[in-house]
Write a protein that holds these residues in place. Structure first.
Motif, PDB file in Angstrom:
ATOM      1  N   SER A 164       0.832  -1.198   0.000  1.00 42.99           N
ATOM      2  CA  SER A 164       0.000   0.000   0.000  1.00 42.99           C
ATOM      3  C   SER A 164       0.871   1.254   0.000  1.00 42.99           C
ATOM      4  O   SER A 164       0.635   2.190  -0.773  1.00 42.99           O
ATOM      5  CB  SER A 164      -0.913  -0.021   1.223  1.00 42.99           C
ATOM      6  N   ASN A 165       1.884   1.253   0.848  1.00 42.20           N
ATOM      7  CA  ASN A 165       2.827   2.380   0.869  1.00 42.20           C
ATOM      8  C   ASN A 165       3.408   2.622  -0.508  1.00 42.20           C
ATOM      9  O   ASN A 165       3.553   3.757  -0.960  1.00 42.20           O
ATOM     10  CB  ASN A 165       3.959   2.105   1.851  1.00 42.20           C
ATOM     11  N   CYS A 166       3.714   1.532  -1.158  1.00 40.04           N
ATOM     12  CA  CYS A 166       4.300   1.584  -2.487  1.00 40.04           C
ATOM     13  C   CYS A 166       3.388   2.314  -3.474  1.00 40.04           C
ATOM     14  O   CYS A 166       3.822   3.204  -4.209  1.00 40.04           O
ATOM     15  CB  CYS A 166       4.533   0.146  -2.915  1.00 40.04           C
ATOM     16  N   TYR A 167       2.103   1.939  -3.458  1.00 36.85           N
ATOM     17  CA  TYR A 167       1.138   2.583  -4.350  1.00 36.85           C
ATOM     18  C   TYR A 167       0.964   4.059  -4.021  1.00 36.85           C
ATOM     19  O   TYR A 167       0.862   4.899  -4.909  1.00 36.85           O
ATOM     20  CB  TYR A 167      -0.219   1.870  -4.260  1.00 36.85           C
ATOM     21  N   VAL A 168       0.919   4.348  -2.737  1.00 35.40           N
ATOM     22  CA  VAL A 168       0.764   5.742  -2.324  1.00 35.40           C
ATOM     23  C   VAL A 168       1.969   6.544  -2.800  1.00 35.40           C
ATOM     24  O   VAL A 168       1.825   7.626  -3.374  1.00 35.40           O
ATOM     25  CB  VAL A 168       0.617   5.838  -0.796  1.00 35.40           C
ATOM     26  N   LEU A 169       3.132   5.976  -2.598  1.00 35.40           N
ATOM     27  CA  LEU A 169       4.348   6.692  -2.990  1.00 35.40           C
ATOM     28  C   LEU A 169       4.409   6.918  -4.495  1.00 35.40           C
ATOM     29  O   LEU A 169       4.821   7.978  -4.953  1.00 35.40           O
ATOM     30  CB  LEU A 169       5.582   5.926  -2.525  1.00 35.40           C
ATOM     31  N   SER A 170       3.970   5.919  -5.247  1.00 31.03           N
ATOM     32  CA  SER A 170       4.031   6.053  -6.704  1.00 31.03           C
ATOM     33  C   SER A 170       3.230   7.268  -7.160  1.00 31.03           C
ATOM     34  O   SER A 170       3.468   7.833  -8.216  1.00 31.03           O
ATOM     35  CB  SER A 170       3.483   4.795  -7.372  1.00 31.03           C
ATOM     36  N   MET A 171       2.263   7.641  -6.335  1.00 30.74           N
ATOM     37  CA  MET A 171       1.420   8.768  -6.706  1.00 30.74           C
ATOM     38  C   MET A 171       2.001  10.071  -6.196  1.00 30.74           C
ATOM     39  O   MET A 171       1.753  11.131  -6.740  1.00 30.74           O
ATOM     40  CB  MET A 171       0.033   8.558  -6.108  1.00 30.74           C
ATOM     41  N   VAL A 172       2.771   9.966  -5.149  1.00 33.73           N
ATOM     42  CA  VAL A 172       3.141  11.160  -4.395  1.00 33.73           C
ATOM     43  C   VAL A 172       4.605  11.554  -4.580  1.00 33.73           C
ATOM     44  O   VAL A 172       4.960  12.722  -4.457  1.00 33.73           O
ATOM     45  CB  VAL A 172       2.839  10.926  -2.900  1.00 33.73           C
ATOM     46  N   ASP A 173       5.429  10.605  -4.957  1.00 34.70           N
ATOM     47  CA  ASP A 173       6.852  10.933  -4.905  1.00 34.70           C
ATOM     48  C   ASP A 173       7.319  11.778  -6.082  1.00 34.70           C
ATOM     49  O   ASP A 173       8.472  12.194  -6.121  1.00 34.70           O
ATOM     50  CB  ASP A 173       7.705   9.668  -4.747  1.00 34.70           C
ATOM     51  N   GLN A 174       6.382  12.040  -7.013  1.00 33.10           N
ATOM     52  CA  GLN A 174       6.755  12.976  -8.081  1.00 33.10           C
ATOM     53  C   GLN A 174       6.532  14.415  -7.644  1.00 33.10           C
ATOM     54  O   GLN A 174       6.937  15.344  -8.332  1.00 33.10           O
ATOM     55  CB  GLN A 174       5.907  12.699  -9.329  1.00 33.10           C
ATOM     56  N   ILE A 175       5.874  14.551  -6.518  1.00 31.12           N
ATOM     57  CA  ILE A 175       5.583  15.887  -6.002  1.00 31.12           C
ATOM     58  C   ILE A 175       6.801  16.405  -5.245  1.00 31.12           C
ATOM     59  O   ILE A 175       7.408  15.674  -4.476  1.00 31.12           O
ATOM     60  CB  ILE A 175       4.380  15.835  -5.037  1.00 31.12           C
ATOM     61  N   PRO A 176       7.144  17.678  -5.465  1.00 23.62           N
ATOM     62  CA  PRO A 176       8.281  18.251  -4.741  1.00 23.62           C
ATOM     63  C   PRO A 176       8.099  18.138  -3.227  1.00 23.62           C
ATOM     64  O   PRO A 176       6.961  18.194  -2.726  1.00 23.62           O
ATOM     65  CB  PRO A 176       8.283  19.720  -5.154  1.00 23.62           C
ATOM     66  N   GLU A 177       9.186  18.004  -2.551  1.00 24.83           N
ATOM     67  CA  GLU A 177       9.204  17.797  -1.095  1.00 24.83           C
ATOM     68  C   GLU A 177       8.304  18.786  -0.345  1.00 24.83           C
ATOM     69  O   GLU A 177       7.489  18.397   0.486  1.00 24.83           O
ATOM     70  CB  GLU A 177      10.647  17.929  -0.601  1.00 24.83           C
ATOM     71  N   GLU A 178       8.432  20.048  -0.683  1.00 23.71           N
ATOM     72  CA  GLU A 178       7.681  21.060   0.074  1.00 23.71           C
ATOM     73  C   GLU A 178       6.177  20.947  -0.153  1.00 23.71           C
ATOM     74  O   GLU A 178       5.379  21.166   0.750  1.00 23.71           O
ATOM     75  CB  GLU A 178       8.169  22.466  -0.293  1.00 23.71           C
ATOM     76  N   GLU A 179       5.809  20.553  -1.370  1.00 21.13           N
ATOM     77  CA  GLU A 179       4.389  20.338  -1.662  1.00 21.13           C
ATOM     78  C   GLU A 179       3.864  19.151  -0.864  1.00 21.13           C
ATOM     79  O   GLU A 179       2.752  19.165  -0.358  1.00 21.13           O
ATOM     80  CB  GLU A 179       4.199  20.048  -3.161  1.00 21.13           C
ATOM     81  N   GLN A 180       4.662  18.118  -0.773  1.00 20.72           N
ATOM     82  CA  GLN A 180       4.276  16.951   0.022  1.00 20.72           C
ATOM     83  C   GLN A 180       3.994  17.362   1.456  1.00 20.72           C
ATOM     84  O   GLN A 180       3.036  16.902   2.073  1.00 20.72           O
ATOM     85  CB  GLN A 180       5.385  15.897   0.016  1.00 20.72           C
ATOM     86  N   LEU A 181       4.827  18.233   1.959  1.00 19.05           N
ATOM     87  CA  LEU A 181       4.637  18.693   3.333  1.00 19.05           C
ATOM     88  C   LEU A 181       3.324  19.440   3.505  1.00 19.05           C
ATOM     89  O   LEU A 181       2.580  19.228   4.465  1.00 19.05           O
ATOM     90  CB  LEU A 181       5.807  19.595   3.738  1.00 19.05           C
ATOM     91  N   LYS A 182       3.024  20.278   2.518  1.00 17.27           N
ATOM     92  CA  LYS A 182       1.748  21.005   2.548  1.00 17.27           C
ATOM     93  C   LYS A 182       0.588  20.021   2.511  1.00 17.27           C
ATOM     94  O   LYS A 182      -0.415  20.196   3.212  1.00 17.27           O
ATOM     95  CB  LYS A 182       1.642  21.932   1.326  1.00 17.27           C
ATOM     96  N   LEU A 183       0.751  19.006   1.683  1.00 18.35           N
ATOM     97  CA  LEU A 183      -0.293  17.985   1.551  1.00 18.35           C
ATOM     98  C   LEU A 183      -0.582  17.330   2.893  1.00 18.35           C
ATOM     99  O   LEU A 183      -1.733  17.232   3.337  1.00 18.35           O
ATOM    100  CB  LEU A 183       0.164  16.941   0.531  1.00 18.35           C
TER     101      LEU A 183
END
Lengths: 146, 146
Positions: free
Chosen positions: B106-125
């Motif tokens: 599950s982590n893997c799938y979530v990451l596949s969607m999220v890890d293209q997002i810049p670090e700072e955006e991830q934090l905002k998310l």
DNA sequence: CGCTTCGGTTGACAAAAGCAACAATTTACA
DNA sequence: TGTAAATTGTTGCTTTTGTCAACCGAAGCG
């Protein structure tokens, strides 16, 4: 780790959705049917295939659900003149009215959950939701189209 | 109106969840089963009724799903000594291992969607998600318990 | 043309979910 | 205490939902 936090939110929001979607219990339409009505109204003249891609549905299954919606007089199909295989989907007047009722009912359920929250908190809530949409939108569309 | 905005987010996030939950396609467990395993592990010794309330399930249906999980050697039941009607649910060692695998997937799938997002955006998310949980948690619990 | 792809329908079937009746306890309370 | 009511869970039966594969007619394309 970020993925864990996102999964935590997913579990949480799945249950929020469960509560907020209970309005369909009172309706003669299922949740899927409601979503289809909504999307057909938003994207007037869309094809079954558009809906299959949008909702990731089996085409056989969708075909039947649409048939049911048509028999309930909520949806009407017109064969496309450019491409005679394609069908253009529209809500009927009845369907539009049903959808309006569903939307009102849905709003009602959402409000029952939210209107106990102080105004300023509600605003924060909406801001946070818009933030999430902003950040994730491109990835949803991206994933969907392949 | 706020309800409209929340419903917009709900439609959006329903599709996000659809994408992020696709990991269960690769698994021998369904989404519900996965959620049950997760909850049984989190709330060790919980009863069927606890799960019924938490997930709003039909008790007959849950009974069967639990039976299946038991037959798959993922879950074990012990009759409660205080109340002989009640059953206490636990994961087996196998079940715990399966759950760990599912979580990793599950982590893997979530990451596949999220890890293209810049670090700072991830934090905002993540911040936005935590904000939503903070604001809505009490209402989810409240609604669930009645 | 003939072949392949595309959009949609249909039949057969499997999985998921809901409903109602029931058994075994436990609880409430007269 | 005893007995009716409520709780916890199981089972049989049904309905709903979803999947799969075969199929049809139309469109694209060499």
């Amino acid at each position: 780790m970020n993925a864990e936090k996102i999964r935590k939110f997913n579990r949480f929001y799945t249950r929020v959705l469960g509560l907020m979607n209970q309005y369909t219990d009172k309706s003669k339409f299922t949740l899927l049917e409601t979503q289809l009505l909504y999307e057909i109204n938003r994207n007037k003249g869309c094809s079954a295939n558009d809906l299959i891609n949008f909702f990731q549905l089996d085409k056989g299954y969708l075909s039947r659900v649409l048939k049911k919606l048509e028999s309930q007089n909520a949806v009407i199909r017109h064969y496309s003149s450019e491409d005679k295989r394609k069908i253009k989907l529209y809500l009927t007047n009845d369907g539009k009215k049903e959808l309006d009722d569903l939307i009102a009912l849905s709003n009602c359920y959402v409000l029952s959950m939210v209107d106990q929250i102080p105004e300023e908190e509600q605003l924060k809530l909406i801001k946070a939701m818009e933030q999430i949409e902003l950040i994730l939108t491109e990835f949803v569309d991206q994933k969907r189209n392949k």
